[in-house]
Design an enzyme around this catalytic site. Sequence first.
Site, short mmCIF file in Angstrom:
data_model
loop_
_atom_site.label_atom_id
_atom_site.label_comp_id
_atom_site.label_asym_id
_atom_site.label_seq_id
_atom_site.Cartn_x
_atom_site.Cartn_y
_atom_site.Cartn_z
N ASP A 164 -55.33 -15.48 -20.74
CA ASP A 164 -55.15 -14.41 -19.75
C ASP A 164 -53.84 -13.69 -20.02
O ASP A 164 -52.93 -13.67 -19.19
CB ASP A 164 -55.19 -15.01 -18.35
CG ASP A 164 -55.17 -13.95 -17.26
OD1 ASP A 164 -55.52 -12.79 -17.57
OD2 ASP A 164 -54.80 -14.27 -16.12
N HIS A 173 -55.83 -10.09 -16.52
CA HIS A 173 -56.49 -9.65 -15.29
C HIS A 173 -55.69 -8.58 -14.53
O HIS A 173 -56.22 -7.91 -13.66
CB HIS A 173 -56.79 -10.85 -14.38
CG HIS A 173 -55.60 -11.45 -13.70
ND1 HIS A 173 -54.95 -12.59 -14.18
CD2 HIS A 173 -54.92 -11.10 -12.58
CE1 HIS A 173 -53.95 -12.90 -13.37
NE2 HIS A 173 -53.91 -12.01 -12.40
N SER A 182 -48.37 -12.55 -10.75
CA SER A 182 -49.10 -12.69 -12.01
C SER A 182 -48.49 -11.80 -13.10
O SER A 182 -48.23 -10.62 -12.88
CB SER A 182 -50.56 -12.30 -11.82
OG SER A 182 -51.27 -13.26 -11.09
#
Length: 391
Positions: free
Chosen positions: A161, A130, A240
């Site tokens: 992810d 993402h 992230s």
Amino acid sequence: MKKQSIILSLMFFSLISGFIGAYALISLLDIEKNSQQHIPPLIEKEIVSSWENNEEVSSTQIEDLQSRIISIAEEVSPSVVSIIIKKDLIIYRSDPWGFFEQAAGTITRKVGGWSGFFVSQDGIILTNKHVISDPNAAYTVILSDGSEYDTTLLAIDPLNDLALIKIIDSEKSFIPLSIISETQDIQVGQFSIAVGNALAEFQNSVSLGIISGKDRTIEASGESLGGLIQTDAAINPGNSGGPLLDLNGNVIWVNTAIASGSNGIGFAIALSQKKLDYILSSIAQHGNIKRPFIGINYIPNSPGVAAELSLPIDYGVYIINEQESVIPGSSAEKAGLEPGDIIISVDGNALTSSYWLGNIIQNAIPWDILLLKVLKKSWEEISLKLELGEY
């Protein structure tokens, strides 16, 4: 007189011997004291053992733990990068009264920032899918020394992810982080260290916490992610793609999400050196990341499903009793699975809502071996060995 001289001599030598003995004893005590002051560095298990046995944790143990965290922060910092997202934004020009707007050109602006870390010396960086999801954006990485590099997308993981980008046109050698082996046993309660570009503003921020839970499933970035680890190490927007480390400085997971409205609930994706080696090999051979494949059409078993289909158990996964539910030539067919079978457990663990087949496959790689316990249509319980395929 001779007798008195002998007595005086004995008294003198006794006194001297006493002084020598006392000095020797004091010296030995000092040596022991000094040896206790130079305790070798303690590891996490020794500290945890002290707590479990209700023993007092010494200041030396705490200082050793602190020194270890400081050392890890210094060691990994050159390998953790900030990923800056840039886009060309249209500038509009309007009249003084605001009646109309007209495009007047474009300007490149920073629109976000995340984290990643080196997994090869030639500049391959692992991050979240993402993070690099916008095909119209450019991605620049900033190292801890302030140097900046442009990157190109190598591949994205279709199940997890995860994504890989690579630095463009650089002859510099980079320092990859060490990653745990496939057999590493992660335990709830062990320490974890998160490093990343917190809030897209505070580069290489370091936070300490513990592993709070395992095998978590969440919905994030429009997809379901399973088999995650939960940690209370501070993870914020911008973290992230950054690494989650153990006290040996090894990457154990990849930070990926936080629970909305929570305080201290973050999640990370499983990673091992074996998995990374397969991913890099798959990219080199195929240009993308191949994923594991079983080849069955199934539904989760539950009390409602068991009652409707008259099944003898209410857990596991039920292979739909139709011919096409087992793909011809697939790993499932080769292992002996058939329509109507119920897979009860994988590798000795019963399949339940918290330990799900999809999560297991999501975190595996092709050619991994799964040991299955299966309840056949005849209600006979058997064991099968299944080698995951590749697609």
